[in-house]
Design an enzyme around this catalytic site. Structure first.
Site, PDB file in Angstrom:
ATOM      1  N   CYS A 114       1.910  12.735   3.277  1.00 55.13           N
ATOM      2  CA  CYS A 114       3.211  12.065   3.439  1.00 55.13           C
ATOM      3  C   CYS A 114       4.390  12.967   3.093  1.00 55.13           C
ATOM      4  O   CYS A 114       5.529  12.645   3.406  1.00 55.13           O
ATOM      5  CB  CYS A 114       3.242  10.793   2.609  1.00 55.13           C
ATOM      6  SG  CYS A 114       1.877   9.701   3.005  1.00 55.13           S
ATOM      7  N   HIS A 254      10.300   8.870   1.317  1.00 57.33           N
ATOM      8  CA  HIS A 254       9.108   8.473   2.072  1.00 57.33           C
ATOM      9  C   HIS A 254       8.956   6.957   1.980  1.00 57.33           C
ATOM     10  O   HIS A 254       9.143   6.359   0.914  1.00 57.33           O
ATOM     11  CB  HIS A 254       7.883   9.181   1.476  1.00 57.33           C
ATOM     12  CG  HIS A 254       6.592   8.664   2.012  1.00 57.33           C
ATOM     13  ND1 HIS A 254       6.367   8.492   3.364  1.00 57.33           N
ATOM     14  CD2 HIS A 254       5.454   8.250   1.389  1.00 57.33           C
ATOM     15  CE1 HIS A 254       5.152   8.010   3.540  1.00 57.33           C
ATOM     16  NE2 HIS A 254       4.575   7.854   2.365  1.00 57.33           N
ATOM     17  N   ASN A 284       4.238   2.473   6.589  1.00 58.54           N
ATOM     18  CA  ASN A 284       4.059   3.852   6.132  1.00 58.54           C
ATOM     19  C   ASN A 284       3.514   4.694   7.291  1.00 58.54           C
ATOM     20  O   ASN A 284       2.363   4.523   7.691  1.00 58.54           O
ATOM     21  CB  ASN A 284       3.092   3.861   4.939  1.00 58.54           C
ATOM     22  CG  ASN A 284       2.875   5.248   4.361  1.00 58.54           C
ATOM     23  OD1 ASN A 284       3.231   6.252   4.966  1.00 58.54           O
ATOM     24  ND2 ASN A 284       2.281   5.305   3.183  1.00 58.54           N
TER      25      ASN A 284
HETATM   26  O1  UT7 Z   1       1.936   7.192   1.351  1.00 63.15           O
HETATM   27  C1  UT7 Z   1       1.063   7.712   0.389  1.00 63.15           C
HETATM   28  C2  UT7 Z   1       1.344   7.162  -0.918  1.00 63.15           C
HETATM   29  N1  UT7 Z   1       0.906   5.799  -0.998  1.00 63.15           N
HETATM   30  C3  UT7 Z   1       1.572   4.949  -1.746  1.00 63.15           C
HETATM   31  O2  UT7 Z   1       2.592   5.336  -2.295  1.00 63.15           O
HETATM   32  C4  UT7 Z   1       1.012   3.563  -1.973  1.00 63.15           C
HETATM   33  C5  UT7 Z   1       1.059   3.252  -3.435  1.00 63.15           C
HETATM   34  N2  UT7 Z   1       0.492   1.957  -3.829  1.00 63.15           N
HETATM   35  C6  UT7 Z   1       1.023   0.774  -3.465  1.00 63.15           C
HETATM   36  O3  UT7 Z   1       1.947   0.707  -2.670  1.00 63.15           O
HETATM   37  C7  UT7 Z   1       0.496  -0.478  -4.116  1.00 63.15           C
HETATM   38  O4  UT7 Z   1      -0.318  -0.123  -5.214  1.00 63.15           O
HETATM   39  C8  UT7 Z   1      -0.307  -1.397  -3.165  1.00 63.15           C
HETATM   40  C9  UT7 Z   1       0.640  -2.032  -2.163  1.00 63.15           C
HETATM   41  C10 UT7 Z   1      -1.374  -0.600  -2.438  1.00 63.15           C
HETATM   42  C11 UT7 Z   1      -0.955  -2.524  -3.964  1.00 63.15           C
HETATM   43  O5  UT7 Z   1       0.037  -3.253  -4.706  1.00 63.15           O
HETATM   44  P1  UT7 Z   1      -0.211  -3.570  -6.252  1.00 63.15           P
HETATM   45  O6  UT7 Z   1       0.942  -4.353  -6.693  1.00 63.15           O
HETATM   46  O7  UT7 Z   1      -0.459  -2.255  -6.938  1.00 63.15           O
HETATM   47  O8  UT7 Z   1      -1.456  -4.486  -6.213  1.00 63.15           O
HETATM   48  P2  UT7 Z   1      -2.886  -4.258  -6.912  1.00 63.15           P
HETATM   49  O9  UT7 Z   1      -3.622  -3.160  -6.225  1.00 63.15           O
HETATM   50  O10 UT7 Z   1      -2.707  -4.162  -8.380  1.00 63.15           O
HETATM   51  O11 UT7 Z   1      -3.563  -5.631  -6.598  1.00 63.15           O
HETATM   52  C12 UT7 Z   1      -3.114  -6.841  -7.218  1.00 63.15           C
HETATM   53  C13 UT7 Z   1      -3.965  -7.973  -6.695  1.00 63.15           C
HETATM   54  C14 UT7 Z   1      -5.458  -7.685  -6.736  1.00 63.15           C
HETATM   55  O12 UT7 Z   1      -6.130  -8.887  -7.054  1.00 63.15           O
HETATM   56  P3  UT7 Z   1      -6.685  -9.142  -8.540  1.00 63.15           P
HETATM   57  O13 UT7 Z   1      -7.605  -8.005  -8.837  1.00 63.15           O
HETATM   58  O14 UT7 Z   1      -5.466  -9.151  -9.411  1.00 63.15           O
HETATM   59  O15 UT7 Z   1      -7.361 -10.465  -8.420  1.00 63.15           O
HETATM   60  C15 UT7 Z   1      -5.778  -7.292  -5.330  1.00 63.15           C
HETATM   61  O16 UT7 Z   1      -7.120  -7.559  -4.992  1.00 63.15           O
HETATM   62  O17 UT7 Z   1      -3.650  -8.196  -5.311  1.00 63.15           O
HETATM   63  C16 UT7 Z   1      -4.853  -8.162  -4.556  1.00 63.15           C
HETATM   64  N3  UT7 Z   1      -4.537  -7.626  -3.240  1.00 63.15           N
HETATM   65  C17 UT7 Z   1      -4.152  -8.397  -2.219  1.00 63.15           C
HETATM   66  N4  UT7 Z   1      -3.965  -9.711  -2.094  1.00 63.15           N
HETATM   67  C18 UT7 Z   1      -3.548 -10.181  -0.915  1.00 63.15           C
HETATM   68  C19 UT7 Z   1      -4.566  -6.330  -2.847  1.00 63.15           C
HETATM   69  N5  UT7 Z   1      -4.198  -6.243  -1.561  1.00 63.15           N
HETATM   70  C20 UT7 Z   1      -3.947  -7.514  -1.145  1.00 63.15           C
HETATM   71  C21 UT7 Z   1      -3.526  -8.060   0.070  1.00 63.15           C
HETATM   72  N6  UT7 Z   1      -3.347  -9.403   0.152  1.00 63.15           N
HETATM   73  N7  UT7 Z   1      -3.273  -7.308   1.170  1.00 63.15           N
END
Ligand code: UT7
Length: 332
Positions: A114, A254, A284
């Protein structure tokens, strides 16, 4: 002093619009979760399974050549940032050059995920400042959906496809890249990785069955590092350039997550009006995200000659960086 200026800019997005509601038919998610956690509402997808990333950059490069009146034979160097090359070899840059009748130029790909557009700009500025080349095309070609697993709800809503291109030329009036800080640290590599497709895990039925050809991301870890490293690069650029918020008209980072963009903005203490953000409808697009956002902003009449831009990116590697750029005469 000679600087490297962006004298032409264009982008291309494929037609198909993949909405959050459609993603909710594939995995257990919903529009509300995706919108609030990422800021993304829809993204574009190149549907043709046999069309590679080059097909997303070719229209953008063609447009830049036409708008700037640059004959293909005048291009001395073409650098393509891509995390989703058409093939392992030849380079996607060579495929793009061939399609546009750019012959004899130095053409190569950059794989810095990225952060790719900033890496390309850094390379182009080195060639321009040294006098080695005077007409350089840098482009981003990203069919990100080719590495997305539409059964993995933690990653499948994030990415979209797109391409962009810029012409980089020497400038003696102070426009272009004025300060740049580009970095990497391989210690982060396992947190954002595509395990199969290269030489370490040769494509096999077992590897594909295990989903090793898809993106693997430790989302929370990557999120924290994206904020930490982009803000530190921004600080470095501001310090080296002796800059304050008053010296910055636009911040364009980004486009990975609206919450990451907000965090970088808050670090700069900048108002929302100074931020260029198009993540809602594009998602993204890896290395293409900054030039696509810049070109859309330019088409909306936001970018004017003399505007001062702060760019920042972060990606797999880890790679990251920031740049301070003065917008000059740019054909869009
Ligand atoms: O471009 C390269 C660089 N990439 C990035 O910069 C991406 C960086 N990361 C992110 O943008 C975020 O971490 C994500 C968008 C990928 C995830 O958001 P988050 O707030 O960090 O969520 P999380 O991974 O902590 O997940 C929270 C909860 C989990 O459930 P539990 O374990 O709390 O029960 C996930 O399973 O949300 C759940 N979850 C979802 N729920 C509904 C994860 N993805 C989804 C989804 N829909 N699509």
């Amino acid at each position: 002093m000679i600087t490297a200026a962006i004298t032409g800019l264009s982008h291309y997005l494929p037609d198909y619009v993949l909405t959050n509601d459609e993603i909710a038919t594939m995995v257990d998610t919903n529009d509300e979760w995706i919108t609030t956690r990422t800021g993304i509402k829809s993204r574009r997808v190149l549907k043709d399974e046999h069309a590679g990333s080059s097909q997303l950059a070719i229209p953008a490069v063609r447009d830049v050549l036409e708008k700037t009146g640059t004959a293909p034979e005048k291009v001395e160097c073409l650098i393509c940032a891509t995390s989703s090359p058409d093939y392992t070899w030849p380079s996607t840059a060579c495929i793009i050059a061939d399609a546009l009748n750019i012959r004899n130029a130095m053409c190569y790909d950059i794989l810095s995920a990225c952060t790719g557009f900033l890496y390309c700009l850094q390379q182009a500025q080195a060639f321009i400042k040294s006098g080695i080349y005077k007409k350089i095309i840098i482009c981003s070609a990203e069919k990100c959906t080719s590495f997305v697993n539409y059964k993995d709800r933690t990653t499948c809503a994030l990415f979209g496809d797109g391409g962009a291109a810029a012409l980089i030329e020497p400038n003696e009036e102070g426009y272009g890249v004025l300060v740049s800080k580009i970095h990497s640290d391989g210690a982060g590599n396992e947190h954002l990785i595509r395990l199969c497709g290269g030489s370490a895990n040769i494509p096999s039925h077992e590897a594909v069955d295990a989903g090793m050809h898809f993106i693997h991301q430790d989302g929370k870890f990557v999120f924290k590092n994206a904020v930490t490293f982009m803000t530190s690069a921004v600080t470095e650029v501001m310090e080296e350039g002796n800059l304050t918020l008053d010296d910055i008209d636009w911040i364009c980072t980004h486009q990975a997550n609206k919450r990451i963009i907000d965090a970088v903005r808050q670090h700069c203490k900048a108002p929302e009006e100074k931020v260029i953000c198009n993540i809602e409808n594009v998602g993204n697009t890896s290395s293409a995200s900054i030039p696509i956002a810049l070109h859309e902003a330019a088409l909306e009449g936001k970018l004017k000659k003399g505007d001062r831009l702060l760019l920042a990116a972060f990606g797999s590697g880890f790679t990251w960086g920031a740049m301070y750029v003065k917008w000059g005469d740019c054909k869009i």
